[in-house]
Design an enzyme around this catalytic site. Structure first.
Site, PDB file in Angstrom:
ATOM      1  N   HIS A 214       0.727  -1.213  -0.008  1.00 49.98           N
ATOM      2  CA  HIS A 214       0.144   0.068  -0.015  1.00 49.98           C
ATOM      3  C   HIS A 214       1.068   1.418  -0.146  1.00 49.98           C
ATOM      4  O   HIS A 214       0.320   2.444   0.408  1.00 49.98           O
ATOM      5  CB  HIS A 214      -0.973  -0.003   1.172  1.00 49.98           C
ATOM      6  CG  HIS A 214      -2.121  -1.100   1.189  1.00 49.98           C
ATOM      7  ND1 HIS A 214      -2.642  -1.697   2.132  1.00 49.98           N
ATOM      8  CD2 HIS A 214      -2.424  -1.707   0.104  1.00 49.98           C
ATOM      9  CE1 HIS A 214      -3.604  -2.397   1.690  1.00 49.98           C
ATOM     10  NE2 HIS A 214      -3.529  -2.713   0.418  1.00 49.98           N
TER      11      HIS A 214
ATOM     12  N   ALA B  40       0.874  -9.017  18.655  1.00 51.93           N
ATOM     13  CA  ALA B  40       2.045  -9.461  17.721  1.00 51.93           C
ATOM     14  C   ALA B  40       3.377  -9.205  18.652  1.00 51.93           C
ATOM     15  O   ALA B  40       4.326 -10.297  18.498  1.00 51.93           O
ATOM     16  CB  ALA B  40       1.974  -8.211  16.634  1.00 51.93           C
TER      17      ALA B  40
HETATM   18  P1  NAD Z   1      -7.155  -2.908  10.264  1.00 51.83           P
HETATM   19  O1  NAD Z   1      -6.850  -1.677  10.845  1.00 51.83           O
HETATM   20  O2  NAD Z   1      -8.246  -3.242   9.398  1.00 51.83           O
HETATM   21  O3  NAD Z   1      -6.855  -4.248  11.145  1.00 51.83           O
HETATM   22  C1  NAD Z   1      -6.044  -4.233  12.173  1.00 51.83           C
HETATM   23  C2  NAD Z   1      -5.951  -5.625  12.826  1.00 51.83           C
HETATM   24  O4  NAD Z   1      -4.927  -5.824  13.812  1.00 51.83           O
HETATM   25  C3  NAD Z   1      -7.423  -6.326  13.277  1.00 51.83           C
HETATM   26  O5  NAD Z   1      -7.726  -7.470  12.911  1.00 51.83           O
HETATM   27  C4  NAD Z   1      -6.941  -6.388  14.703  1.00 51.83           C
HETATM   28  O6  NAD Z   1      -7.582  -7.344  15.540  1.00 51.83           O
HETATM   29  C5  NAD Z   1      -5.558  -6.621  14.908  1.00 51.83           C
HETATM   30  N1  NAD Z   1      -4.772  -6.127  16.111  1.00 51.83           N
HETATM   31  C6  NAD Z   1      -4.948  -5.112  16.788  1.00 51.83           C
HETATM   32  N2  NAD Z   1      -3.995  -4.794  17.667  1.00 51.83           N
HETATM   33  C7  NAD Z   1      -3.188  -5.917  17.601  1.00 51.83           C
HETATM   34  C8  NAD Z   1      -1.856  -6.271  18.074  1.00 51.83           C
HETATM   35  N3  NAD Z   1      -1.384  -5.822  19.280  1.00 51.83           N
HETATM   36  N4  NAD Z   1      -1.045  -7.374  17.529  1.00 51.83           N
HETATM   37  C9  NAD Z   1      -1.701  -8.086  16.589  1.00 51.83           C
HETATM   38  N5  NAD Z   1      -2.618  -7.521  15.942  1.00 51.83           N
HETATM   39  C10 NAD Z   1      -3.516  -6.615  16.449  1.00 51.83           C
HETATM   40  O7  NAD Z   1      -5.560  -2.994   9.352  1.00 51.83           O
HETATM   41  P2  NAD Z   1      -5.205  -3.805   8.247  1.00 51.83           P
HETATM   42  O8  NAD Z   1      -5.837  -5.326   8.078  1.00 51.83           O
HETATM   43  O9  NAD Z   1      -3.618  -3.771   7.994  1.00 51.83           O
HETATM   44  O10 NAD Z   1      -5.841  -3.082   6.933  1.00 51.83           O
HETATM   45  C11 NAD Z   1      -6.211  -1.605   6.938  1.00 51.83           C
HETATM   46  C12 NAD Z   1      -5.212  -0.712   6.133  1.00 51.83           C
HETATM   47  O11 NAD Z   1      -5.049   0.480   6.677  1.00 51.83           O
HETATM   48  C13 NAD Z   1      -3.758  -1.275   5.475  1.00 51.83           C
HETATM   49  O12 NAD Z   1      -4.177  -1.429   4.141  1.00 51.83           O
HETATM   50  C14 NAD Z   1      -2.754  -0.246   5.937  1.00 51.83           C
HETATM   51  O13 NAD Z   1      -2.220   0.027   4.709  1.00 51.83           O
HETATM   52  C15 NAD Z   1      -3.590   0.891   6.417  1.00 51.83           C
HETATM   53  N6  NAD Z   1      -2.902   1.256   7.910  1.00 51.83           N
HETATM   54  C16 NAD Z   1      -1.617   1.110   7.856  1.00 51.83           C
HETATM   55  C17 NAD Z   1      -1.255   1.509   8.971  1.00 51.83           C
HETATM   56  C18 NAD Z   1       0.309   1.514   9.438  1.00 51.83           C
HETATM   57  O14 NAD Z   1       1.133   1.714   8.265  1.00 51.83           O
HETATM   58  N7  NAD Z   1       0.860   1.219  10.584  1.00 51.83           N
HETATM   59  C19 NAD Z   1      -1.857   1.875  10.165  1.00 51.83           C
HETATM   60  C20 NAD Z   1      -3.305   2.044  10.126  1.00 51.83           C
HETATM   61  C21 NAD Z   1      -3.792   1.757   8.691  1.00 51.83           C
END
Ligand code: NAD
Ligand code: ZN
Length: 258
Positions: free
Chosen positions: A123, A243
């Protein structure tokens, strides 16, 4: 040995035998670094905005300052954050298996800062802006606001070549994923023996198809997530935990046994 230990031992044995491991990460892997996941990011200051306004080309064209300001705030939040134990354990695992392909949906750089040499960013990245008009790569502004509050409009820099507004180098709603990167991720998923999916809701397509394709091609699929997801049904192992807790435990155990 309780059920959780037995589950972990079975997963460890599988990782030790693997010749090619794909690690597939989502926003959850960065949650314990203090970076909000997709849904969390819509709370607080930003809940009053429609995500389509913030993460689409139409939104950027309508209000470039609003969108650029939001992404600058997100970039600042990432720069202030540190990789967590999960990012570090993934980097360590790469030197303990014959081959590891890291595929991420994240736009942060925490995998790289934890020592992973290469991550396939499906992404895009908060750190690779480009011109909205001509597409040429642009440099990041050096005068970043000290205390971006997420609610402030910031005029985007202008492109050196054509003067167009600079946009964040992330994939927005309605946009194609980078084709070469996506192809490499699918190729890896279809040829690996083990895929570990960490912290992704498995709702965003086409990326959610990656573990499904690995499963169809005969790989074992391990999922690490504190919550249930659509991947539960096909994952061979569902490790319920965060995680930063589960990934180091898995990597440590895999190392001890070798
Ligand atoms: P999502 O927000 O849809 O889902 C996050 C997932 O992480 C959930 O299933 C949740 O249960 C799980 N989760 C929450 N805390 C956790 C932990 N401590 N350990 C393990 N799992 C945990 O995220 P997604 O599936 O990556 O999709 C959302 C989109 O948003 C992605 O395409 C991404 O590009 C973008 N995004 C990226 C970031 C980043 O770069 N850090 C942050 C927010 C969103
Ligand atoms: Zn340009």
């Amino acid at each position: 040995m309780n059920d959780d230990d037995e589950l972990l031992q079975a997963v460890v044995a599988m990782v030790r035998r693997a010749r090619h491991v794909v690690v597939f990460t989502g926003a959850g892997v960065s949650a314990e670094s203090g970076i909000a996941t997709f849904r969390d990011a819509l709370t607080g200051l930003w809940e009053r905005f429609d995500v389509a306004e913030l993460a689409s080309a139409e939104g950027f064209a309508a209000d470039p300052g609003l969108v650029w300001g939001w992404y600058e705030w997100r970039r600042m939040s990432v720069m202030r954050a540190l990789p967590n134990a999960a990012h570090r354990a993934i980097a360590a695992l790469a030197s303990r298996v014959p081959k590891l392909t890291l595929v991420t949906q994240n736009v942060d750089d925490l995998h790289e800062r934890a020592g992973s040499e290469r991550a396939l960013h499906l992404h895009g990245s908060l750190f690779a802006p480009r011109c909205f008009d001509c597409g040429r790569p642009a440099s990041l502004p050096s005068d970043v606001p000290d205390e971006p509050d997420g609610g402030r409009r910031i005029a985007p820099p202008r492109c050196d070549s054509c003067g167009g507004p600079v946009r964040p180098g992330v994939v927005w709603f309605g946009e194609m994923l980078p084709e070469g990167v996506l192809q490499q991720a699918f190729d890896a998923a279809r040829s690996c023996d083990v895929l570990v999916s960490i912290g992704t809701s498995s709702l965003v397509f086409p990326t959610a198809q990656i573990p499904v394709d690995a499963h169809r091609a005969g790989a074992k699929v391990i999922q690490i997530n504190p919550n249930a997801t659509d991947l539960d049904a096909i994952a061979d192992f569902n490790l319920r935990g965060t995680a930063a807790m589960m990934v180091p435990a898995l990597v440590r155990a895999a190392h001890r046994c070798t």
